[in-house]
Design a protein around this motif. Sequence first.
Motif, PDB file in Angstrom:
ATOM      1  N   ILE A 177      42.537  31.820  37.696  1.00  0.00           N
ATOM      2  CA  ILE A 177      41.235  32.417  37.411  1.00  0.00           C
ATOM      3  C   ILE A 177      40.500  32.608  38.727  1.00  0.00           C
ATOM      4  N   THR A 178      40.033  33.842  38.979  1.00  0.00           N
ATOM      5  CA  THR A 178      39.294  34.164  40.195  1.00  0.00           C
ATOM      6  C   THR A 178      38.050  34.963  39.836  1.00  0.00           C
ATOM      7  N   ILE A 179      37.131  35.072  40.800  1.00  0.00           N
ATOM      8  CA  ILE A 179      35.916  35.870  40.636  1.00  0.00           C
ATOM      9  C   ILE A 179      35.892  36.898  41.761  1.00  0.00           C
ATOM     10  N   VAL A 222      35.988  33.834  44.948  1.00  0.00           N
ATOM     11  CA  VAL A 222      36.184  32.425  44.597  1.00  0.00           C
ATOM     12  C   VAL A 222      37.438  32.333  43.737  1.00  0.00           C
ATOM     13  N   THR A 223      38.274  31.344  44.024  1.00  0.00           N
ATOM     14  CA  THR A 223      39.371  31.008  43.127  1.00  0.00           C
ATOM     15  C   THR A 223      38.910  29.803  42.329  1.00  0.00           C
ATOM     16  N   ASN A 283      28.937  29.268  42.012  1.00  0.00           N
ATOM     17  CA  ASN A 283      28.570  29.046  43.408  1.00  0.00           C
ATOM     18  C   ASN A 283      28.575  30.312  44.254  1.00  0.00           C
ATOM     19  N   LEU A 284      28.138  31.414  43.665  1.00  0.00           N
ATOM     20  CA  LEU A 284      28.046  32.693  44.379  1.00  0.00           C
ATOM     21  C   LEU A 284      26.590  33.150  44.394  1.00  0.00           C
ATOM     22  N   PRO A 285      26.243  34.107  45.272  1.00  0.00           N
ATOM     23  CA  PRO A 285      24.867  34.602  45.326  1.00  0.00           C
ATOM     24  C   PRO A 285      24.396  35.194  43.993  1.00  0.00           C
ATOM     25  N   ALA A 302      35.211  38.217  36.221  1.00  0.00           N
ATOM     26  CA  ALA A 302      36.169  37.111  36.186  1.00  0.00           C
ATOM     27  C   ALA A 302      37.542  37.714  35.918  1.00  0.00           C
ATOM     28  N   LEU A 303      38.536  37.314  36.717  1.00  0.00           N
ATOM     29  CA  LEU A 303      39.900  37.831  36.553  1.00  0.00           C
ATOM     30  C   LEU A 303      40.835  36.715  36.119  1.00  0.00           C
TER      31      LEU A 303
END
Length: 167
Positions: free
Chosen positions: A53-55, A67-68, A82-84, A91-92
């Motif tokens: 799962i990544t963003i 982010v992973t 935890n992103l701006p 989401a992938l």
Amino acid sequence: MQLASLFIAIVAVVSVFAQDPAVPDPSINTPFGVIQCQPVQLTFSGTAPPFVITIVYAGEVASSPLVTVGTTSDNHMTWTANLPTNVNYTALIRDSVGRMNGSAPFVIFPDTSVATPTCPVVTPTTSPAPATSAAPAPASSAPAPSSAPAPASSGPAPAIRGRVVFW
């Protein structure tokens, strides 16, 4: 003996209809109401675990992940956002055979109960356009004049059902 044959026929029919062809494999649900530095329950499904799962920025599914979140064989995972804030993300999910799918775009909102983020916020090296869906425009604002013609519509927009749609 006839009862056993009937049972087998029912199981076969149920297994055929239990697989919804409209749901891609793998599939990840769109997170809703995401608040920066708060835990988010990501839910997904697929037939070939483990899942990564990544963003990424919305619309940039082929780019490097911002982010992973992690790797799991479960159908859920918790991520601390935890992103701006005020940016569109996707989401992938990628399964063990390389198939990939994405959620619809979502926005991370600021935590209004604190003055500064309460977690280390990842600062991406690239910047996307600000999210347009993060907050509605004030009612008194008028749209800016534009000299560009409106784009022609080629029909209704495609429906998004937990996946990325490319035009």
